[in-house]
Enzyme design. Structure first.
Site, PDB file in Angstrom:
ATOM      1  N   VAL A 127       0.805  -1.284   0.051  1.00  0.00           N
ATOM      2  CA  VAL A 127      -0.047   0.058  -0.006  1.00  0.00           C
ATOM      3  C   VAL A 127       0.990   1.236   0.150  1.00  0.00           C
ATOM      4  CG1 VAL A 127      -1.836   1.125   1.036  1.00  0.00           C
ATOM      5  CG2 VAL A 127      -1.576  -1.308   1.448  1.00  0.00           C
ATOM      6  N   ASP A 128       0.959   2.068  -1.047  1.00  0.00           N
ATOM      7  CA  ASP A 128       1.737   3.003  -1.235  1.00  0.00           C
ATOM      8  C   ASP A 128       0.844   4.407  -1.842  1.00  0.00           C
ATOM      9  OD1 ASP A 128       3.823   4.873  -1.329  1.00  0.00           O
ATOM     10  OD2 ASP A 128       5.076   3.558  -2.816  1.00  0.00           O
ATOM     11  N   SER A 129       1.490   5.499  -1.408  1.00  0.00           N
ATOM     12  CA  SER A 129       0.565   6.893  -1.917  1.00  0.00           C
ATOM     13  C   SER A 129       1.203   7.437  -2.620  1.00  0.00           C
ATOM     14  CB  SER A 129       0.393   7.514  -0.461  1.00  0.00           C
ATOM     15  OG  SER A 129       1.672   8.110   0.055  1.00  0.00           O
TER      16      SER A 129
END
Length: 559
Positions: A127-129
């Site tokens: 999960v990355d922004s």
């Protein structure tokens, strides 16, 4: 990537040191157990001072298994610590291939020169922004699969991976909740599966990062939880295959967009604001592949405030209009306009054919240059064929800049185009009021142009073109109603002593000089020029008793 590389090497050294320390710890435990049997016969322990001296004497007999010296264990060997430190620095600087592997449920990280590949099991997602969209390398994950050329992905090591499809994936969280990922990119060359947190925000979810954890919520419902490992947030989820109606969110923007026959985003939001669409708030549509070919329109032209050049003849607008369905008395089917940008003065010429444009332009150039004493510098026209070839060559010889607008873009020559529209509107009104046939459109055109040059123009700041052009005040006393009845004086040489001294005519315009008017004689069907005239402005051709029916006025040119 340097952070991951350093972390892996440090972990390997730590585990190696831990194994050595564990073996020494066993020896120490055994020795401690032996010392524990050294108890007084009385059942009590030895004195404190005696115990310390005994411990020091035994430590002198210890021999380090690493350096071979006595007096310390390998665990406390300074040489071992220094060698390990040098070895770690050497490994960090070395450019050779390295492979660090772990087993079990840990990650497998492979480092090769400037490339680090992190391999995990298929149930792990990062999960990355920082990524731009959801990405996976597994084709089997997709429920809907749309192949095509969707560009490339640029990775951290400046390498690229081609995106071969876009589709939908359904994930099942540990608490049994379904999470649908839309517009997921399939890039076969990557090693991880990425979830873009910002896309989830747009779907109504809330992402929380902190405390080495990631939490995804929707309202009060906790949808998913992940942990932080090696600087990345990881989440495990199972893939759902063969799910029927996987897009079960009836209030999604895209689904309502399709249900409403590809309605616009603005229209969708208007319906949502009136609560006509269940639970739809803040609709946001991406580029629809069907709307692009179906709704594509031309780019709007920027509107600028009215402006003009600082001198006359610095810039002239020109355009050709026609052909008309009806010929004028002289056989004209076209007309060409010339507009000075500084004064906005208008010149109009009626033409029989389009190839007469160059000859008329030469007349116009000679006229305006003689009146002003200045040279024409630039002329802007459309890309019509009448302005190419000889016209272009003449402009080059005269040193006149010839600006051509792009094909099918009349907006760039807007001043001339709008003037053509204004002229034709005025012509229709004049012919309608005068009850004259269409063959009089040429005369009505000249009259409209004459009046426009006496009318106020916004860009001239409450001034009129003729006043700016000639530099003197203008008069309106000579203006008369177009098409009105007039009594024109007949000269002596054109009548006998018993003939009437006047003839009834129709006023059809102003002469090219300042001292005469133009009339049409419906009896003799010819044009008349005169300054000796009496106007009856409230009567038209229908009030002339000697004229024939109006249908006879649509004859050919009368000279």
């Amino acid at each position: 990537m340097n952070f991951v590389k350093t972390a892996i090497l440090n972990e390997g050294v730590r585990r190696q040191t831990q194994q050595v320390s564990s073996s020494q710890a066993e020896v120490l435990v055994t020795e401690n157990r032996g010392r524990g049997r050294d108890i007084n016969q009385d059942g009590g322990h030895r004195s404190k001072s005696k115990h310390r001296s005994k411990s020091k004497s035994k430590r002198k007999t210890f021999e380090c298994n690493y350096c071979g010296k006595k007096g310390h264990l390998q665990k406390y060997c300074y040489k071992l610590k220094n060698d390990n430190k040098d070895k770690q620095e050497k490994n960090n600087d070395e450019n050779g291939n390295r492979v660090a592997t772990t087993t079990g449920n840990d990650l497998v990280i492979v480092y090769d020169e400037n490339l680090i590949n992190v391999v995990c099991d298929d149930s792990s997602w990062v999960v990355d922004s920082g990524v731009s969209f959801h990405v996976t390398s597994k084709k089997d994950f997709f429920l809907s699969y749309t192949p095509g050329d969707f560009g490339v992905l640029k990775m951290g090591n400046n390498d690229t991976s081609k995106v071969v499809c876009i589709g939908t994936i359904c994930l099942k969280t540990s608490n049994g909740i379904k999470l649908i990922l839309k517009n997921v990119r399939h890039a076969p060359d990557i090693r991880l599966h990425f979830i873009f947190a910002s896309v989830l925000d747009g779907d109504g979810y809330f992402n929380t990062f902190g405390g080495a954890q990631w939490k995804l919520t929707k309202g009060s419902l906790v949808v998913a939880c992940g942990i932080k490992f090696y600087g990345l947030y990881w989440w495990k989820a199972s893939i759902l295959f063969n799910v029927v109606n996987v897009v079960d969110c009836d209030n999604s923007s895209y689904l309502w967009h399709k249900r409403l026959s590809h309605i616009s985003e603005k229209g969708l939001n208007c319906l949502a604001e009136k609560n006509l669409l269940p639970s739809l708030k803040g609709a946001k549509l991406e580029n629809c592949v069907h709307c692009l070919p179906g709704k594509q329109h031309r780019v709007s032209f920027k509107s600028h405030p009215p402006s003009r050049k600082s001198e006359v003849l610095e810039f002239v607008h020109s355009d050709l209009c026609g052909p008309m369905r009806t010929k004028t008395f002289g056989g004209g089917l076209y007309f060409v306009t010339f507009i000075d940008d500084h004064s906005r003065k208008l010149w109009v010429y009626v033409l029989k054919t389009k190839d007469h444009v160059l000859g008329v332009f030469k007349q116009f150039q000679a006229l305006v240059e003689r009146e002003t004493g200045k040279k024409l510098k630039c002329v802007r026209i459309d890309n019509g064929g009448e302005y190419c070839g000889p016209f272009d060559e003449y402009c080059r010889q005269q040193g006149i800049r010839h600006q051509k607008t792009p094909p099918k873009t009349p907006q760039f020559n807007g001043l001339a185009e709008r003037m053509n529209k204004t002229l034709m509107e005025r012509v229709r009104c004049l012919l309608s009021e005068a009850k004259l046939p269409g063959s009089f459109w040429g005369e009505a055109l000249y009259t409209a142009a004459h009046v426009i040059n006496l009318s106020l123009v916004v860009v001239l700041q409450a001034n009129v073109p003729n006043r700016v052009w000639y530099g003197k005040d203008v008069s309106y006393s000579h203006l008369r109603v177009f098409g009105c009845k007039a009594f024109v004086h007949v000269p002596k040489d054109e009548r006998s002593k018993l003939d009437a001294k006047i003839r009834e005519c129709i006023f059809i315009g102003y002469g090219h000089d300042e001292f005469s008017y133009r009339f049409y004689d419906p009896v003799e069907k010819k044009l008349v020029r005169s300054r000796d005239v009496i106007f009856v402005e409230d009567q038209t051709i229908e009030d002339i008793g000697k004229t024939e029916k109006s249908e006879s006025l649509s004859t050919d040119d009368c000279g």
